[in-house]
Design a protein around this motif. Structure first.
Motif, short mmCIF file in Angstrom:
data_model
loop_
_atom_site.label_atom_id
_atom_site.label_comp_id
_atom_site.label_asym_id
_atom_site.label_seq_id
_atom_site.Cartn_x
_atom_site.Cartn_y
_atom_site.Cartn_z
N MET C 1 0.82 -1.21 0.00
CA MET C 1 0.00 0.00 0.00
C MET C 1 0.86 1.26 0.00
SD MET C 1 -3.07 1.09 2.58
CE MET C 1 -2.83 2.77 3.13
N ARG C 2 0.38 2.26 -0.78
CA ARG C 2 1.09 3.54 -0.82
C ARG C 2 0.80 4.34 0.44
NH1 ARG C 2 4.13 1.93 -4.90
NH2 ARG C 2 3.19 2.11 -6.96
N LYS C 3 1.69 5.26 0.71
CA LYS C 3 1.46 6.17 1.84
C LYS C 3 1.44 7.59 1.30
CE LYS C 3 3.25 3.44 5.59
NZ LYS C 3 4.27 3.34 6.65
N VAL C 4 0.22 8.07 1.08
CA VAL C 4 0.04 9.38 0.45
C VAL C 4 -0.25 10.42 1.53
CG1 VAL C 4 -1.32 10.73 -1.18
CG2 VAL C 4 -0.85 8.31 -1.65
N GLY C 5 0.41 11.55 1.42
CA GLY C 5 0.11 12.69 2.27
C GLY C 5 -0.59 13.77 1.46
N VAL C 6 -1.66 14.35 2.01
CA VAL C 6 -2.39 15.41 1.31
C VAL C 6 -2.24 16.71 2.08
CG1 VAL C 6 -4.66 16.20 0.53
CG2 VAL C 6 -4.06 13.78 0.35
N PHE C 7 -1.85 17.76 1.35
CA PHE C 7 -1.61 19.05 1.98
C PHE C 7 -2.50 20.10 1.31
CE2 PHE C 7 1.96 16.28 2.40
CZ PHE C 7 2.32 16.40 3.73
N VAL C 8 -3.45 20.63 2.10
CA VAL C 8 -4.42 21.56 1.53
C VAL C 8 -4.04 22.98 1.95
CG1 VAL C 8 -6.87 22.13 1.37
CG2 VAL C 8 -6.17 19.76 1.78
N CYS C 9 -3.91 23.83 0.93
CA CYS C 9 -3.45 25.20 1.15
C CYS C 9 -4.64 26.16 1.25
CB CYS C 9 -2.55 25.60 -0.01
SG CYS C 9 -1.90 27.26 0.13
N HIS C 10 -4.56 27.10 2.20
CA HIS C 10 -5.61 28.13 2.30
C HIS C 10 -5.39 29.23 1.27
CE1 HIS C 10 -6.36 27.26 6.89
NE2 HIS C 10 -6.07 26.16 6.22
N CYS C 11 -4.12 29.42 0.92
CA CYS C 11 -3.71 30.58 0.14
C CYS C 11 -4.30 31.84 0.77
CB CYS C 11 -4.11 30.45 -1.34
SG CYS C 11 -3.21 31.59 -2.39
N GLY C 12 -4.05 32.03 2.02
CA GLY C 12 -4.68 33.12 2.77
C GLY C 12 -6.17 32.88 2.76
N SER C 13 -6.90 33.84 2.17
CA SER C 13 -8.33 33.58 2.01
C SER C 13 -8.67 33.29 0.56
CB SER C 13 -9.13 34.78 2.51
OG SER C 13 -8.78 35.90 1.71
N ASN C 14 -7.63 33.23 -0.29
CA ASN C 14 -7.88 32.99 -1.71
C ASN C 14 -8.60 31.67 -1.93
OD1 ASN C 14 -6.93 35.09 -3.49
ND2 ASN C 14 -4.94 34.74 -2.54
N ILE C 15 -8.21 30.66 -1.17
CA ILE C 15 -8.91 29.38 -1.27
C ILE C 15 -9.87 29.25 -0.10
CG2 ILE C 15 -8.63 26.87 -1.22
CD1 ILE C 15 -5.88 27.29 -2.57
N ALA C 16 -9.36 29.51 1.11
CA ALA C 16 -10.18 29.27 2.30
C ALA C 16 -11.44 30.12 2.32
CB ALA C 16 -9.34 29.53 3.54
N GLY C 17 -11.45 31.25 1.58
CA GLY C 17 -12.62 32.10 1.56
C GLY C 17 -13.85 31.42 0.98
N THR C 18 -13.65 30.55 -0.01
CA THR C 18 -14.81 29.95 -0.66
C THR C 18 -14.76 28.43 -0.67
OG1 THR C 18 -13.64 30.42 -2.73
CG2 THR C 18 -15.50 31.84 -2.21
N VAL C 19 -13.74 27.87 -0.03
CA VAL C 19 -13.66 26.40 0.07
C VAL C 19 -13.40 26.06 1.53
CG1 VAL C 19 -12.24 24.38 -0.48
CG2 VAL C 19 -12.91 25.94 -2.30
N ASP C 20 -14.12 25.13 2.07
CA ASP C 20 -13.93 24.70 3.46
C ASP C 20 -12.71 23.77 3.50
OD1 ASP C 20 -14.00 23.57 5.95
OD2 ASP C 20 -16.17 23.24 5.96
N VAL C 21 -11.53 24.41 3.65
CA VAL C 21 -10.29 23.65 3.49
C VAL C 21 -10.13 22.57 4.56
CG1 VAL C 21 -8.92 25.30 2.18
CG2 VAL C 21 -9.13 25.58 4.64
#
Lengths: 160, 292, 659
Positions: C1-21
């Motif tokens: 099995m693979r071991k994948v890490g996922v890293f979600v960026c807020h980009c300040g509010s650029n992403i977090a403003g409209t996506v529930d990161v």
């Protein structure tokens, strides 16, 4: 990317839904986008804050000539309501000739799907350049509207 | 008579040792069938026949002798000759390894099992010959018999046009019914002179292009993909449809592709020569621009 | 099995403003093979990258997904990041949840659903990623310049000055090209030969430049950095080592032939140099006209040659040499204006082209610089110039503008006025285009100071009347027909691609346009490169150009070639096609559609039924493959696969977004 992008005027959200109303059905469109033109065009649509329906899921490929017709059928099998193949305009291919093969292949493919009973509006190919953010927005909006009118796809589909 | 000439030339080639084998037809169990035969000894040439029942396209057998020593002679009707060109274009057959014995073909006939009396007059042409565009071999080393004239082929795309006229859902229902019957025996593929891959995309244990289930969706995937794979490469020998145990109208798919390719990208008939590449392997700057 | 890490960026509010990161990270943690998922304010920042590197160590990750901006923006950043974190850089996938999601979907609920889908897609793909390596190839530090006109000479001088050996292959017996035929250059009216011949001599004397004249490129194999090039040295019949260029042979040669260099207006001998300042200044024998070759008699040149250099038995010689870069500078031809029957070219000797005029006005030309018309050697008093002969004419000629004719016609009219006092020039034109430094001023002087009369309109007919030529046309500004009795008519015929341009393009594997001009890789951003790596363009072979433009482009092409040759090794793409030889049937359809000539045939041996048999398969040259993937779709059996974008990876993405 600069952070003052928030200052860009947000367009009013289309038809805000009243609280508690049933969620409107959103079609699922699988898009194959070449890295050099259409993917960049979609990036530009983002940079320009051009809104379009959240129906599209773009898969990045180096060239539209990399898209195998079997990818398209597989998408329909697995539940896509529509499939879009998009790349550079003829003559602009980063790899000089890839999209000319795409053009032939998918003209034929579209006819074949139609012959098999698939509505041609569910399978589209488009040329969208890296500078055509508005065109990307317009293509996705139009295709979503067309597919909404057709309803969910049941043809060729092997999942519920 | 062609049969006499066949035997003479086969005998000559085998005796002189110019070829190690002659592929032709012999009389089958019934008067209304003639089946492929592989002659390696001069004394066996009397088995060779040519009549209205030599329907089988022999070209694909050449793949079985790809690595054989020496030359193989093969009798080719119009469609067999185009099939040989196809295989040569796919670099599966070398021209200097085959000796082509051309036979102009008046069309093959069929009789229902048990038909009496044993007379070929009045029997209908098999479907694949009714709209044959090239009854005369397009490539050969010797030609046995005189060239025949091409029949009226205006109904070549009649079945396709009939299906095209159906509504979207009617088409889907029609093909659904057809593909539901498909048992994925792959006989269509195995007989097809355009299917020359070493290992078919549908076989093997690598990538699962196609699920192993025998259901409508996988059958659709199989049949559409097969049509795309032979697009521009189908020589209309009709063997796929002939060998289909479920009687699927496979030529209505192949001819649809041929019709579209010709309309979209200019006239092209597969297997007429070795040089002109199939339409999906080339392009013109001025190809139709329907996508924009 | 693979071991994948996922890293979600807020980009300040650029992403977090409209996506529930946070929700995206929570959902991602549930995907198959994902063992770690987190979110962070700025993933691309130093501390953000540290989060990734730490997690790789702590959770023993073998694959990474970063959900942030477009991979076109930060894929190199995060590839470097995981590489310093100990992973192969190609074990990364990015989910573009900013440009393709947060910035375009204001509805947070729907945007979050889509973002989760995009992360699922990336996670599904990344488990099928394999470590990839860039390979590197050595570079042969030598350049080939095809064509020895002004562009080719300039390219060669620039590359040679940078310290790299250069070979110029020239088809004609001498370098110099079209510019050598020209008398004066616009807009300065300096003598063409006076500025060209020193450069020719520079090239000949440069220690890094080898000139192979009377030769052509026969075959090109190999690829960028390592082209194997076969050059055909045509049989010169003169031993270049022995010949001193004394000229005794061509003085004594009894056979006179129309001179190509003088546009058939003058004569040369059968053993000849095209013009006195030729480089190399050593003759060739024109075997088509030489008496010795035609009849077996004569042989005077051999007898008179003091060094015994004449060799009638000489044969074409093929030499093969390796080069790292190629610059194509093959120039142009003149349009065959015989399609314009109404202008009478070929029918009336006094209807000539611009290049003929150049020879007539040239001091070393057939008339010693006295303008005399070809028919009766009379000095013409009235000359009509017709522009756009073949240019800008969709019906009979070329659609494009040849760019040089407006200026050289103005120059010709000026020279007429200077050389034949009291003469009158009329110029029929469609438009006058003068977009160059000093060009408009030159044109104005031609009209004003030198009194050339410009008539806007087309010429419908040229016909003889006595010893005159009547030019009938229309003055479209005045809207009336005009007739001019002229002594000579000069056609400004279009610049067209060399007649053998298509053949050369196929030899080199470069593309050409509808008019057979070679195509640059990008009309704006890569104007001197071709789609074939290591092959560059200079001068009019790419499209009509005047001398300043050709020289400028030559410098640019030289800079590109120097940039390539300056490296000792070159990195190649990691995402290249790969052949599964066991599946490949060797049909080679892939070879014919590969735009980079990266696929070739390879013979492999294998055991079949107890004996060894050979069969052909496709083979991808990793140095040439640019990773477009066209071959993978052409291959029905799926024997070709594109690393980084394999069939397996793309199908996994399709399945992930359709779930």
């Amino acid at each position: 990317m600069s952070l003052d992008t928030e200052a860009v005027q947000q367009q009013p959200a289309t038809a805000a839904q009243p609280e508690g109303a049933p969620q409107e059905w959103e079609p699922r469109i699988v898009g194959f986008a070449c890295n050099w033109c259409t993917y960049a065009g979609a990036d530009l649509a983002g940079l320009s804050r051009l809104q379009y329906p959240p129906s599209i899921r773009l898969i990045r490929v180096p060239c539209s000539g990399r898209v195998n017709p079997q990818f398209v059928i597989r998408a329909f099998q697995r539940g896509a309501d529509g499939v879009l193949v998009a790349g550079c305009h003829p003559g602009d291919c980063h790899y000089s000739t890839g999209n000319y093969f795409t053009r032939r292949r998918f003209l034929l493919m579209q006819n074949m799907l139609q012959y098999m009973g698939m509505d041609p509006r569910r399978f589209q190919a488009r040329w969208i350049s890296g500078s055509e953010g508005p065109k990307f927005q317009q293509v996705i909006t139009q295709m979503t509207e067309d597919i909404k009118a057709l309803g969910p796809n049941r043809k060729m589909r092997d999942v519920e | 008579m062609i049969t006499e000439k066949m035997r003479d030339v086969a005998k000559d080639l085998l005796t002189k040792g110019e070829v190690n084998m002659v592929i032709g037809w012999e009389k089958g169990t019934f008067w209304y069938n003639s089946t492929p035969v592989f002659i390696t000894k001069a004394e066996d040439v009397e088995r060779l026949v040519f009549d209205e029942f030599c329907t089988n396209n022999l070209a694909k057998y050449l793949l079985d002798y790809k690595t054989a020593e020496g030359k193989v002679a093969i009798f080719v009707k119009g469609c067999d000759a185009r099939a040989v060109n196809r295989l040569m274009q796919d670099q599966q057959v070398q021209r200097d390894k085959v000796y082509l014995l051309g036979i102009p073909c008046g069309g093959m006939k069929e009789a229902a099992p048990g038909t009496q009396p044993q007379a070929t007059e009045g029997l209908p042409l098999v479907e694949k010959c009714q709209n044959c565009t090239s009854p005369n071999p397009v490539v050969f080393d010797v030609l046995l018999g005189d060239q025949v004239s091409v029949r009226d082929t205006q109904n070549r795309f009649a079945a396709v046009e009939k299906l095209e006229a159906l509504g979207t859902d009617e088409k889907y229902a029609y093909w659904g019914e057809m593909f539901d019957k498909c048992i994925r025996c792959y006989a269509c593929r195995n007989v097809c002179p355009a299917c020359s891959c070493r290992e078919c995309a549908f076989d093997g244990n690598g990538l699962n292009w196609l699920g192993k289930q025998n259901n409508l969706q996988e059958n659709q995937m199989f049949n559409i993909t097969r049509a795309m794979h032979v697009a521009g490469r189908c020589i209309e020998c009709g063997e796929c449809e002939r060998v289909c145990p479920m009687d699927l109208p496979l030529m209505a798919i192949n001819r649809k592709v041929i019709k579209d390719l010709n309309e979209l990208f200019g006239a092209y008939e597969a297997g007429m020569d070795v040089e002109n590449r199939p339409p999906l392997g080339q392009f013109k700057l001025e190809d139709p621009e329907k996508f924009m | 099995m693979r071991k994948v890490g996922v890293f979600v960026c807020h980009c300040g509010s650029n992403i977090a403003g409209t996506v529930d990161v946070e929700k995206v990270a929570q959902e991602a943690a549930k995907f198959p093979n994902v063992v770690f998922a987190t979110d962070y304010k700025y993933m691309c920042s130093e501390p953000g990258q540290q989060v990734i590197k730490d997690a790789i160590k702590e959770h023993n990750l073998d694959r990474v997904v970063v959900a942030s901006c477009s991979p076109r923006m930060h894929e190199p950043t995060f590839r470097r990041c995981i590489q310093t974190g100990g992973l192969n850089p190609y074990l990364l996938e990015m989910a573009n949840i900013r440009e393709h999601c947060s910035w375009v979907h204001p509805d947070k609920a729907k945007g979050t659903v889509k973002a989760i889908d995009l992360v699922r897609k990336a996670a599904a793909k990344v488990v099928k990623n394999e470590p990839l390596q860039k390979s590197s190839i050595n570079i042969t530090k030598r350049a080939l310049v095809i064509g020895g006109g002004i562009a080719g000479i300039q390219v060669a001088l620039d590359i040679a000055d940078a310290g790299f050996p250069v070979t110029i292959v020239e088809k004609e017996p001498t370098i110099g090209g079209r510019m050598a035929q020209i008398d004066k250059t616009f807009p300065t009216l300096d003598c063409s030969a006076c500025i060209l011949t020193p450069k020719m001599v520079d090239a000949a004397q440069h220690p890094n430049i080898e000139i192979i004249s009377y030769a052509e490129v026969d075959k090109v194999e190999g690829y960028v950095g390592n082209f194997d090039i076969t050059i055909r040295k045509k049989a010169r019949s003169v031993d270049m080592n022995k010949c001193t260029g004394c000229g005794t042979c061509w003085e004594k040669c009894p056979t006179k032939v129309d001179s190509e260099f003088d546009m058939q207006l003058g004569k040369r001998k059968a053993i000849y140099t095209p013009f006195p300042q030729a480089v190399p200044n050593k003759p060739v024998i024109d075997r088509e006209h030489c008496l010795k070759f035609k009849t077996g008699k004569c042989g005077i040149c051999e007898k008179v040659c003091p060094t015994g250099a004449v060799d009638f038995t000489m044969e074409d010689e093929l030499i093969t040499q390796q080069y790292g870069a190629i610059v194509v500078a093959t120039g142009f031809d003149q349009f065959d204006h015989s399609v314009y029957g109404e202008y009478g070219y070929g029918k009336y000797p006094d209807v000539i082209t611009g290049l003929h005029f150049e020879r007539l006005v040239n001091a070393s030309g057939p008339t010693m610089g006295k303008i005399k018309r070809p028919s009766d050697h009379k000095v013409p008093e009235t000359v009509v110039f017709i522009k756009c002969v073949g240019s800008r004419d969709e019906a009979k000629g070329k659609t494009y503008c040849s760019r040089t004719c407006c200026m050289y016609t103005a120059k010709h009219a000026t020279l007429m006025a200077e050389k034949v006092k009291g003469s009158k020039s009329y110029i029929f034109y469609m438009d006058v285009r003068t977009p160059g430094k000093g060009y408009e001023e030159f044109y104005k002087r031609t009209q004003g100071e030198y009194g050339a009369q410009y008539i806007r309109g087309r010429v419908s007919k040229v016909y003889p009347k006595g010893d005159k030529l009547v030019v009938r046309g229309e003055d479209s500004l005045l809207g009336r027909p005009v007739e001019i009795e002229a002594d000579m008519v000069v056609l400004a015929s279009a610049m067209v691609a060399r007649s053998d341009a298509g053949d050369l393009a196929r030899t080199l594997g470069i593309s050409y346009d509808k008019d057979n001009f070679f195509t640059e890789a990008h009309p704006k951003l890569r104007p001197v490169e071709t789609h074939t790596a290591g092959v560059f363009l200079a001068g009019a072979c790419q499209g009509p150009k005047d001398i300043p433009d050709s020289v400028a482009q030559a410098g640019a092409a030289a800079a590109k070639a120097i940039g390539l040759l300056a490296k000792s090794q070159m990195e190649t793409e990691a995402t290249v096609s790969q052949v599964d030889e066991s599946r490949c049937s060797g049909c080679l359809l892939c070879k014919s559609i590969c735009p980079y000539k990266a696929i070739d045939v390879k013979i492999i041996a294998e055991r079949v039924g107890g004996k060894t048999v050979e069969r052909q398969v496709a083979s991808v040259n990793k140095s040439l493959c640019q990773g477009c993937g066209a071959c993978t779709v052409a291959c029905r059996a799926g024997s070709l696969n594109l690393l980084g974008f394999t069939n397996e990876q793309i199908l996994a993405e399709v399945e992930a977004v359709c779930l």
